[in-house]
Design an enzyme around this catalytic site. Structure first.
Site, PDB file in Angstrom:
ATOM      1  N   SER A   1     -22.842 -97.442  26.408  1.00 59.53           N
ATOM      2  CA  SER A   1     -23.275 -97.629  27.806  1.00 59.53           C
ATOM      3  C   SER A   1     -24.391 -98.652  27.944  1.00 59.53           C
ATOM      4  O   SER A   1     -25.023 -99.070  26.964  1.00 59.53           O
ATOM      5  CB  SER A   1     -23.751 -96.313  28.423  1.00 59.53           C
ATOM      6  OG  SER A   1     -25.139 -96.132  28.219  1.00 59.53           O
ATOM      7  N   VAL A   2     -24.652 -98.979  29.203  1.00 68.45           N
ATOM      8  CA  VAL A   2     -25.728 -99.901  29.599  1.00 68.45           C
ATOM      9  C   VAL A   2     -27.104 -99.390  29.169  1.00 68.45           C
ATOM     10  O   VAL A   2     -28.055-100.165  29.076  1.00 68.45           O
ATOM     11  CB  VAL A   2     -25.656-100.123  31.134  1.00 68.45           C
ATOM     12  CG1 VAL A   2     -25.989 -98.834  31.898  1.00 68.45           C
ATOM     13  CG2 VAL A   2     -26.534-101.259  31.607  1.00 68.45           C
ATOM     14  N   LYS A   3     -27.218 -98.085  28.872  1.00 68.24           N
ATOM     15  CA  LYS A   3     -28.538 -97.527  28.566  1.00 68.24           C
ATOM     16  C   LYS A   3     -29.005 -97.799  27.137  1.00 68.24           C
ATOM     17  O   LYS A   3     -30.156 -97.537  26.816  1.00 68.24           O
ATOM     18  CB  LYS A   3     -28.578 -96.027  28.861  1.00 68.24           C
ATOM     19  CG  LYS A   3     -28.325 -95.648  30.291  1.00 68.24           C
ATOM     20  CD  LYS A   3     -29.245 -96.291  31.329  1.00 68.24           C
ATOM     21  CE  LYS A   3     -30.700 -95.976  31.182  1.00 68.24           C
ATOM     22  NZ  LYS A   3     -31.447 -96.207  32.460  1.00 68.24           N
ATOM     23  N   ASP A   4     -28.145 -98.324  26.279  1.00 68.77           N
ATOM     24  CA  ASP A   4     -28.603 -98.672  24.921  1.00 68.77           C
ATOM     25  C   ASP A   4     -29.727 -99.694  24.977  1.00 68.77           C
ATOM     26  O   ASP A   4     -30.660 -99.656  24.170  1.00 68.77           O
ATOM     27  CB  ASP A   4     -27.456 -99.270  24.090  1.00 68.77           C
ATOM     28  CG  ASP A   4     -26.491 -98.218  23.578  1.00 68.77           C
ATOM     29  OD1 ASP A   4     -26.521 -97.084  24.083  1.00 68.77           O
ATOM     30  OD2 ASP A   4     -25.683 -98.555  22.674  1.00 68.77           O
TER      31      ASP A   4
ATOM     32  N   ALA B   1     -32.947 -97.961  25.975  1.00 72.06           N
ATOM     33  CA  ALA B   1     -33.400 -97.098  24.876  1.00 72.06           C
ATOM     34  C   ALA B   1     -34.093 -97.934  23.806  1.00 72.06           C
ATOM     35  O   ALA B   1     -35.194 -97.609  23.345  1.00 72.06           O
ATOM     36  CB  ALA B   1     -32.214 -96.337  24.280  1.00 72.06           C
TER      37      ALA B   1
END
Ligand code: PMP
Length: 328
Positions: A42-45, A48
């Site tokens: 996802s885009v959240k890597d 993070a």
């Protein structure tokens, strides 16, 4: 040689994919940034990685430390991957209204998951606030705090924005995406506006969120909902979102989102999650408003794998009075 050096280097530099059917239908180039191709899916890597790296730089996270976060999904998944790679422990606080698959997945990835009662943000027992309090009791630990930690939007200012600019040879006319923390929209748009202030930035909002009204009237007032989308929409303006320059907002309802993801699955072979459906729905609305000849970039945030029991389950859709589109 085009070898990527390990997991950290595999985050970002995702392809920008032309969605052919939508481009042909509108006469605009509808392009999606393939964030589902990141290692955590996802885009959240990106967020993070940047939150961990910034904490390493400012000395708040040292070798062997712990990252604590309140998250219902993709940020926790991204953190678990990055923390495993860097030798940190991951502790995730999650509200008890989330699917068991997400809890199981995070545990499989090695995170310690604490499921807590679902209460509103204003309540002290809210999962995000519990995460913050718990992190403060540990030595060598950080609360990632994705909503208000601007290392999140910085990740998109330093990676997603420059990638889109170079992948379109500076030819992007519109950037649109939905907002959870706002990191993606704020960071990407800050970079693109610096390169060309005429690039139009459009916030895509599901129903049951306050952000459409915030952009169009200045007041963060909730619209009727709720929406079945996950990870997007917000009742408040986060620190990540607060400084963004946004030109316009569009709303995409759940039926439009369902129609979009089913159509792209059956006609083109794409398997997208709900926020990608909202983003593509918004891209098409803007294309129709502006007319042919524009290049519109959006985010393909994650794939459909995590949504099989909801978005891709006709019985679940029926319970919500949503029609399952048929493609013969
Ligand atoms: N789509 C999905 C599937 C997400 O998990 C998130 C993050 N909550 C978003 C979109 C929104 O991204 P951001 O937090 O950068 O606004």
């Amino acid at each position: 040689m085009s070898i990527v050096n390990g997991l950290i280097s595999a985050i970002g530099n995702t392809p920008l994919i032309r969605i052919n059917s939508l481009s042909e239908e509108t006469g605009c180039e509808i392009l999606g940034k393939a964030e589902f191709m990141n290692p955590g899916g996802s885009v959240k890597d990106r967020a993070a990685l940047w939150m961990v790296q910034e904490a390493e730089k400012d000395g708040s996270l040292k070798p062997g430390g712990t990252v604590v976060e309140g998250t219902a999904g993709n940020t926790g998944i991204g953190l678990a991957h990055v923390c495993n790679n860097r030798g940190y422990k991951t502790i995730i606080y999650m509200p008890d209204n989330q699917s068991q698959e997400k809890v199981d997945l995070l545990r499989t990835l090695g995170a310690e998951v604490r499921v807590v009662p679902t209460v509103p943000y204003a309540d002290d027992e809210n999962f995000q606030k519990q995460a913050g309090r718990f992190a403060a009791t540990l030595d060598n630990a950080i609360w990632a705090n994705q909503f208000d930690n601007t290392a999140n939007s910085l990740s998109h200012y330093e990676s997603t924005g420059p990638e889109i600019w170079s992948q379109t040879d500076g030819g992007v006319d519109v950037f649109t995406c939905s907002v959870g923390t706002g990191g993606t929209l704020a960071g990407t748009s800050a970079y693109l506006k610096e390169k060309n202030p005429d690039i139009k930035i459009v916030l895509a909002d599901p129903m049951g969120s306050a952000l459409y009204n915030w952009v169009t009237t200045g007041e963060a007032v909730m619209t009727p909902g709720p929406s079945m989308t996950e990870g997007i929409g917000n009742s408040r303006v986060t620190q990540n979102l607060a400084t963004a320059t946004i030109d316009e907002a569009v709303q995409v309802d759940d039926q439009e989102m369902v129609n979009m993801v089913y159509r792209l699955l059956h006609q083109e072979g794409w398997f997208f999650g709900s926020s990608s459906g909202i983003n593509l729905g918004a891209a098409v609305k803007i294309a129709k408003e502006l007319g042919p000849g524009h290049t519109i970039v959006t985010i393909l945030c994650d794939d459909g794998g995590k949504y099989q029991s909801r978005l891709y389950n006709p019985a679940f859709l029926a319970e919500r009075d949503l029609a399952v589109p048929s493609f013969a």
